[in-house]
Design a protein around this motif. Structure first.
Motif, PDB file in Angstrom:
ATOM      1  N   ALA A 122       0.838  -1.198   0.000  1.00 28.27           N
ATOM      2  CA  ALA A 122       0.000   0.000   0.000  1.00 28.27           C
ATOM      3  C   ALA A 122       0.871   1.247   0.000  1.00 28.27           C
ATOM      4  CB  ALA A 122      -0.929  -0.001   1.213  1.00 28.27           C
ATOM      5  N   LEU A 123       0.340   2.289  -0.615  1.00 26.14           N
ATOM      6  CA  LEU A 123       1.045   3.555  -0.792  1.00 26.14           C
ATOM      7  C   LEU A 123       0.208   4.689  -0.239  1.00 26.14           C
ATOM      8  CD1 LEU A 123       3.110   5.498  -2.285  1.00 26.14           C
ATOM      9  CD2 LEU A 123       1.646   5.242  -4.293  1.00 26.14           C
ATOM     10  N   ASN A 124       0.833   5.571   0.513  1.00 27.96           N
ATOM     11  CA  ASN A 124       0.186   6.803   0.945  1.00 27.96           C
ATOM     12  C   ASN A 124       1.055   7.956   0.482  1.00 27.96           C
ATOM     13  OD1 ASN A 124      -0.751   9.089   2.290  1.00 27.96           O
ATOM     14  ND2 ASN A 124      -1.452   7.911   4.044  1.00 27.96           N
ATOM     15  N   SER A 125       0.607   8.624  -0.565  1.00 31.29           N
ATOM     16  CA  SER A 125       1.403   9.735  -1.071  1.00 31.29           C
ATOM     17  C   SER A 125       0.764  11.065  -0.773  1.00 31.29           C
ATOM     18  CB  SER A 125       1.638   9.583  -2.573  1.00 31.29           C
ATOM     19  OG  SER A 125       0.407   9.579  -3.263  1.00 31.29           O
ATOM     20  N   GLY A 126      -0.284  11.052   0.040  1.00 24.04           N
ATOM     21  CA  GLY A 126      -0.813  12.306   0.550  1.00 24.04           C
ATOM     22  C   GLY A 126      -1.507  13.132  -0.501  1.00 24.04           C
ATOM     23  N   GLY A 127      -1.067  14.357  -0.636  1.00 27.12           N
ATOM     24  CA  GLY A 127      -1.788  15.278  -1.495  1.00 27.12           C
ATOM     25  C   GLY A 127      -3.059  15.691  -0.787  1.00 27.12           C
ATOM     26  N   GLY A 128      -4.178  15.684  -1.482  1.00 22.07           N
ATOM     27  CA  GLY A 128      -5.427  16.091  -0.848  1.00 22.07           C
ATOM     28  C   GLY A 128      -6.054  14.991  -0.018  1.00 22.07           C
ATOM     29  N   ALA A 129      -5.701  13.762  -0.277  1.00 26.53           N
ATOM     30  CA  ALA A 129      -6.311  12.641   0.430  1.00 26.53           C
ATOM     31  C   ALA A 129      -5.297  11.981   1.346  1.00 26.53           C
ATOM     32  CB  ALA A 129      -6.844  11.623  -0.572  1.00 26.53           C
ATOM     33  N   ASP A 130      -5.794  11.282   2.331  1.00 28.65           N
ATOM     34  CA  ASP A 130      -4.911  10.618   3.279  1.00 28.65           C
ATOM     35  C   ASP A 130      -5.141   9.115   3.267  1.00 28.65           C
ATOM     36  OD1 ASP A 130      -4.530  10.412   6.854  1.00 28.65           O
ATOM     37  OD2 ASP A 130      -2.986  10.433   5.301  1.00 28.65           O
ATOM     38  N   GLY A 131      -5.805   8.623   2.248  1.00 24.63           N
ATOM     39  CA  GLY A 131      -6.066   7.194   2.212  1.00 24.63           C
ATOM     40  C   GLY A 131      -4.929   6.423   1.591  1.00 24.63           C
ATOM     41  N   LEU A 132      -5.004   5.132   1.728  1.00 23.44           N
ATOM     42  CA  LEU A 132      -4.023   4.229   1.164  1.00 23.44           C
ATOM     43  C   LEU A 132      -4.495   3.719  -0.189  1.00 23.44           C
ATOM     44  CD1 LEU A 132      -3.292   2.122   4.380  1.00 23.44           C
ATOM     45  CD2 LEU A 132      -1.752   3.761   3.305  1.00 23.44           C
ATOM     46  N   THR A 133      -3.552   3.599  -1.116  1.00 24.75           N
ATOM     47  CA  THR A 133      -3.807   2.925  -2.385  1.00 24.75           C
ATOM     48  C   THR A 133      -3.194   1.538  -2.282  1.00 24.75           C
ATOM     49  OG1 THR A 133      -3.781   5.004  -3.619  1.00 24.75           O
ATOM     50  CG2 THR A 133      -3.431   2.970  -4.861  1.00 24.75           C
ATOM     51  N   PHE A 134      -4.014   0.519  -2.467  1.00 23.30           N
ATOM     52  CA  PHE A 134      -3.576  -0.859  -2.293  1.00 23.30           C
ATOM     53  C   PHE A 134      -3.330  -1.551  -3.621  1.00 23.30           C
ATOM     54  CE2 PHE A 134      -4.098  -2.010   2.191  1.00 23.30           C
ATOM     55  CZ  PHE A 134      -4.800  -0.926   2.682  1.00 23.30           C
ATOM     56  N   GLY A 135      -2.395  -2.500  -3.611  1.00 20.22           N
ATOM     57  CA  GLY A 135      -2.277  -3.435  -4.710  1.00 20.22           C
ATOM     58  C   GLY A 135      -3.343  -4.515  -4.564  1.00 20.22           C
ATOM     59  N   LYS A 136      -3.385  -5.431  -5.542  1.00 21.84           N
ATOM     60  CA  LYS A 136      -4.417  -6.474  -5.519  1.00 21.84           C
ATOM     61  C   LYS A 136      -4.066  -7.643  -4.610  1.00 21.84           C
ATOM     62  CE  LYS A 136      -6.502  -5.441  -9.980  1.00 21.84           C
ATOM     63  NZ  LYS A 136      -6.925  -5.967 -11.292  1.00 21.84           N
ATOM     64  N   GLY A 137      -2.844  -7.652  -4.116  1.00 25.15           N
ATOM     65  CA  GLY A 137      -2.483  -8.656  -3.138  1.00 25.15           C
ATOM     66  C   GLY A 137      -1.779  -9.870  -3.709  1.00 25.15           C
ATOM     67  N   THR A 138      -1.009 -10.533  -2.848  1.00 25.98           N
ATOM     68  CA  THR A 138      -0.357 -11.804  -3.150  1.00 25.98           C
ATOM     69  C   THR A 138      -0.776 -12.803  -2.088  1.00 25.98           C
ATOM     70  OG1 THR A 138       1.589 -10.781  -4.167  1.00 25.98           O
ATOM     71  CG2 THR A 138       1.841 -13.022  -3.327  1.00 25.98           C
ATOM     72  N   HIS A 139      -1.303 -13.920  -2.540  1.00 24.73           N
ATOM     73  CA  HIS A 139      -1.695 -14.968  -1.602  1.00 24.73           C
ATOM     74  C   HIS A 139      -0.473 -15.846  -1.333  1.00 24.73           C
ATOM     75  CE1 HIS A 139      -4.339 -18.701  -0.579  1.00 24.73           C
ATOM     76  NE2 HIS A 139      -3.943 -18.053   0.509  1.00 24.73           N
ATOM     77  N   LEU A 140       0.050 -15.768  -0.127  1.00 19.71           N
ATOM     78  CA  LEU A 140       1.227 -16.534   0.252  1.00 19.71           C
ATOM     79  C   LEU A 140       0.799 -17.769   1.042  1.00 19.71           C
ATOM     80  CD1 LEU A 140       4.302 -16.867   0.518  1.00 19.71           C
ATOM     81  CD2 LEU A 140       4.171 -15.488   2.610  1.00 19.71           C
ATOM     82  N   ILE A 141       1.264 -18.918   0.587  1.00 18.07           N
ATOM     83  CA  ILE A 141       0.952 -20.180   1.257  1.00 18.07           C
ATOM     84  C   ILE A 141       2.257 -20.779   1.753  1.00 18.07           C
ATOM     85  CG2 ILE A 141      -0.015 -22.495   0.999  1.00 18.07           C
ATOM     86  CD1 ILE A 141      -1.656 -21.328  -1.371  1.00 18.07           C
ATOM     87  N   ILE A 142       2.313 -21.050   3.059  1.00 21.77           N
ATOM     88  CA  ILE A 142       3.481 -21.694   3.645  1.00 21.77           C
ATOM     89  C   ILE A 142       3.138 -23.177   3.839  1.00 21.77           C
ATOM     90  CG2 ILE A 142       5.186 -21.692   5.497  1.00 21.77           C
ATOM     91  CD1 ILE A 142       5.047 -19.093   3.854  1.00 21.77           C
ATOM     92  N   GLN A 143       3.883 -24.024   3.186  1.00 19.89           N
ATOM     93  CA  GLN A 143       3.629 -25.466   3.230  1.00 19.89           C
ATOM     94  C   GLN A 143       4.422 -26.106   4.370  1.00 19.89           C
ATOM     95  OE1 GLN A 143       1.487 -26.862   1.262  1.00 19.89           O
ATOM     96  NE2 GLN A 143       1.411 -25.777  -0.693  1.00 19.89           N
ATOM     97  N   PRO A 144       3.830 -27.048   5.096  1.00 18.36           N
ATOM     98  CA  PRO A 144       4.561 -27.721   6.195  1.00 18.36           C
ATOM     99  C   PRO A 144       5.597 -28.700   5.660  1.00 18.36           C
ATOM    100  CG  PRO A 144       2.353 -28.605   5.995  1.00 18.36           C
ATOM    101  CD  PRO A 144       2.422 -27.448   5.041  1.00 18.36           C
TER     102      PRO A 144
END
Lengths: 115, 112
Positions: free
Chosen positions: A93-115
């Motif tokens: 996520a990125l917060n570059s400010g300007g007029g807004a203070d919200g976060l811009t998110f990526g679509k995500g990575t699903h990480l699976i840890i295998q035993p």
């Protein structure tokens, strides 16, 4: 407009291995903040690590560290000694400010840890 | 320590019905407050943010609205829900501009 891109929809590694999640971003601002959030199956969003763009030193939090390349607009997350509990969606996520203070998110990575 | 409460956890509503989701923060004063929506398989999208009582900024045109009647209370509303309003809604708070945001547990909203 600012954008965040995560090019890895899903990754799978064995427990105890090291894994790196990629993130690139675009912003016209010079001063901004970058974050990695973790969302386990419970859906709660948990802050993992943050990086301030004006700081050249890469942030670290225990087993989590980032590789921040400002010129390349790249912000990858490295998880060392991965554990089963690390299984989750990871969002950059990125917060570059300007007029807004919200976060811009990526679509995500699903990480699976295998035993 | 600061905590954020969001309710309900799950909600099933018919199309055209009204909506009210509530979020409260404890342990801090004058926080910045945010509403995000997460559609299936996607990242979060900022809907509204507030820097103080009665101050609401909207980021995405839609049939949703937000209000902040008290310092630590943030409400997301709709007069008539659409099918496209389905999703996972998250409330968040931060200490100040550009500080890390901390999220509630979310509300899963299903529109029938």
């Amino acid at each position: 407009a600012q954008t965040v891109t995560q090019s890895q929809p899903e990754m799978s590694v064995q427990e105890a291995e090291t894994v790196t999640l990629s993130c690139t971003y675009d912003t016209s601002e010079n001063n901004y903040y970058l974050f990695w959030y973790k969302q386990p199956p419970s859906r709660q969003m948990i802050l993992v690590i943050r990086q301030e763009a004006y700081k050249q030193q890469n942030a670290t939090e225990n087993r989590f560290s980032v590789n921040f390349q400002k010129a390349a607009k790249s912000f990858s997350l490295k998880i060392s000694d991965s554990q089963l509990g690390d299984t989750a969606m990871y969002f950059c996520a990125l917060n570059s400010g300007g007029g807004a203070d919200g976060l811009t998110f990526g679509k995500g990575t699903h990480l699976i840890i295998q035993p | 320590s600061q905590t954020i409460h969001q309710w309900p956890a799950t909600l099933v509503q018919p199309v055209g019905s009204p909506l009210s989701l509530e979020c409260t923060v404890e342990g801090t004063s004058n926080p910045n407050l945010y509403w995000y929506r997460q559609a299936a398989g996607r990242g979060l999208q900022l809907l509204f943010y507030s820097v103080g009582i009665g101050q609401i900024s909207s980021e995405v045109p839609q049939n949703l609205s937000a209000s902040r009647p008290q310092d630590r209370q943030f409400i997301l509303s709709s007069k008539k829900l659409l099918l496209s309003d389905s999703g996972f809604y998250l409330c968040a708070w931060s200490e100040a501009y550009r500080r890390p945001q901390h999220f509630g547990d979310g509300t899963r909203l299903s529109i029938l």
